[in-house]
Design a protein around this motif. Structure first.
Motif, PDB file in Angstrom:
ATOM      1  N   UNK A  55      35.196  37.370  46.452  1.00  0.00           N
ATOM      2  CA  UNK A  55      36.617  36.300  46.504  1.00  0.00           C
ATOM      3  C   UNK A  55      37.351  37.507  45.460  1.00  0.00           C
ATOM      4  N   UNK A  56      38.185  38.464  45.215  1.00  0.00           N
ATOM      5  CA  UNK A  56      39.157  39.403  44.649  1.00  0.00           C
ATOM      6  C   UNK A  56      39.949  38.795  44.196  1.00  0.00           C
ATOM      7  N   UNK A  57      40.059  37.743  45.060  1.00  0.00           N
ATOM      8  CA  UNK A  57      41.947  36.739  44.412  1.00  0.00           C
ATOM      9  C   UNK A  57      41.582  35.976  44.168  1.00  0.00           C
ATOM     10  N   UNK A  58      40.725  35.713  43.675  1.00  0.00           N
ATOM     11  CA  UNK A  58      39.881  34.290  42.542  1.00  0.00           C
ATOM     12  C   UNK A  58      39.535  35.293  41.328  1.00  0.00           C
ATOM     13  N   UNK A  59      38.776  35.731  41.637  1.00  0.00           N
ATOM     14  CA  UNK A  59      38.426  36.836  40.395  1.00  0.00           C
ATOM     15  C   UNK A  59      39.838  37.133  39.723  1.00  0.00           C
ATOM     16  N   UNK A  60      41.001  37.852  40.428  1.00  0.00           N
ATOM     17  CA  UNK A  60      41.944  38.302  39.590  1.00  0.00           C
ATOM     18  C   UNK A  60      42.673  37.202  39.180  1.00  0.00           C
ATOM     19  N   UNK A  61      43.047  36.073  39.809  1.00  0.00           N
ATOM     20  CA  UNK A  61      43.593  34.806  39.512  1.00  0.00           C
ATOM     21  C   UNK A  61      42.732  34.378  38.136  1.00  0.00           C
ATOM     22  N   UNK A  62      41.317  34.199  38.044  1.00  0.00           N
ATOM     23  CA  UNK A  62      40.576  33.993  36.254  1.00  0.00           C
ATOM     24  C   UNK A  62      41.548  35.248  35.451  1.00  0.00           C
ATOM     25  N   UNK A  63      41.375  36.530  35.640  1.00  0.00           N
ATOM     26  CA  UNK A  63      41.781  38.038  35.146  1.00  0.00           C
ATOM     27  C   UNK A  63      42.686  37.421  34.441  1.00  0.00           C
ATOM     28  N   UNK A  64      44.068  37.029  35.517  1.00  0.00           N
ATOM     29  CA  UNK A  64      45.104  36.968  35.132  1.00  0.00           C
ATOM     30  C   UNK A  64      45.418  35.987  33.660  1.00  0.00           C
ATOM     31  N   UNK A  65      44.559  34.664  34.166  1.00  0.00           N
ATOM     32  CA  UNK A  65      44.335  34.184  33.034  1.00  0.00           C
ATOM     33  C   UNK A  65      43.815  34.331  31.970  1.00  0.00           C
ATOM     34  N   UNK A  66      43.495  35.512  31.575  1.00  0.00           N
ATOM     35  CA  UNK A  66      42.832  36.137  30.242  1.00  0.00           C
ATOM     36  C   UNK A  66      43.891  36.347  29.830  1.00  0.00           C
ATOM     37  N   UNK A  67      44.844  37.433  31.044  1.00  0.00           N
ATOM     38  CA  UNK A  67      45.739  38.624  30.725  1.00  0.00           C
ATOM     39  C   UNK A  67      46.596  37.743  29.776  1.00  0.00           C
ATOM     40  N   UNK A  68      47.176  36.255  30.172  1.00  0.00           N
ATOM     41  CA  UNK A  68      47.963  35.376  29.613  1.00  0.00           C
ATOM     42  C   UNK A  68      48.110  34.998  28.686  1.00  0.00           C
ATOM     43  N   UNK A  69      46.290  34.303  28.471  1.00  0.00           N
ATOM     44  CA  UNK A  69      46.477  33.619  26.901  1.00  0.00           C
ATOM     45  C   UNK A  69      46.243  34.665  26.237  1.00  0.00           C
TER      46      UNK A  69
END
Length: 181
Positions: A55-69
């Motif tokens: 699920x690349x969409x979900x993984x990308x959401x987690x990644x974007x949260x890390x980027x934001x953090x």
């Protein structure tokens, strides 16, 4: 086996996730709550990438949260990783993609690929060591060897073997001394 585009996308997310999570782990080493948060984000992304199909969409959401953090907390940190230039990012992603594709292959196919890779390297080095090899022929050998390596990266064993034979034909052309430049 997963499609090449899907493997490339997984590799791209994995590469960015590894770099950023390593940086954040260094920054939160003494903060238990932040370490727990990081663990949850990375575990969520890993689970999404490991699911079948990923699920690349979900993984990308987690990644974007890390980027934001990272952007919120450590934007000016001197060791904050910057996004690689496109050519470097592609090289790094290619390494990740090769590992993902390699893991998806059967042991027999991996063994066959290893034999072809070894054959390519041995024949390439032998051709490059020929005395008096002209510059144009040497360039052609490098080009065809690159095509063979690319075919292996894509999992096309027959194409890789065909390119190795072609490389040998190019190298058997009458060697002439010439200057490139």
């Amino acid at each position: 086996m997963a499609g090449l585009y899907e493997i490339w996308q997984r590799a791209e997310v994995s590469r960015r996730l590894d770099v950023l999570s390593g940086f954040i782990a260094m920054c939160v080493a003494r903060d238990d709550d932040a370490r727990r948060r990081l663990t949850q984000l990375v575990a969520g992304a890993d689970a999404a990438l490991s699911s079948s199909p990923p699920d690349l969409g979900v993984a990308s959401e987690y990644l974007e949260e890390l980027v934001w953090w990272a952007d919120t907390e450590w934007a000016d940190h001197p060791y904050r990783p910057v996004e690689a230039r496109p050519d470097e990012a592609d090289r790094q992603t290619r390494d990740y993609a090769k590992d993902l594709r390699h893991a998806a292959l059967s042991a027999g196919v991996r063994d066959e690929m290893g034999g072809i890779e070894l054959s390519l390297e041995v024949r390439f080095l032998a051709l490059c060591r020929q005395p008096g090899l002209g510059c144009r022929i040497r360039q052609d050998i490098f080009y065809v060897a690159g095509r063979a390596a690319m075919a292996l990266d894509l999992g096309h064993l027959e194409a890789a073997e065909r390119e190795i034979r072609r490389m040998e034909q190019v190298g058997s052309v009458e060697p002439r001394e010439s200057r490139c430049g």
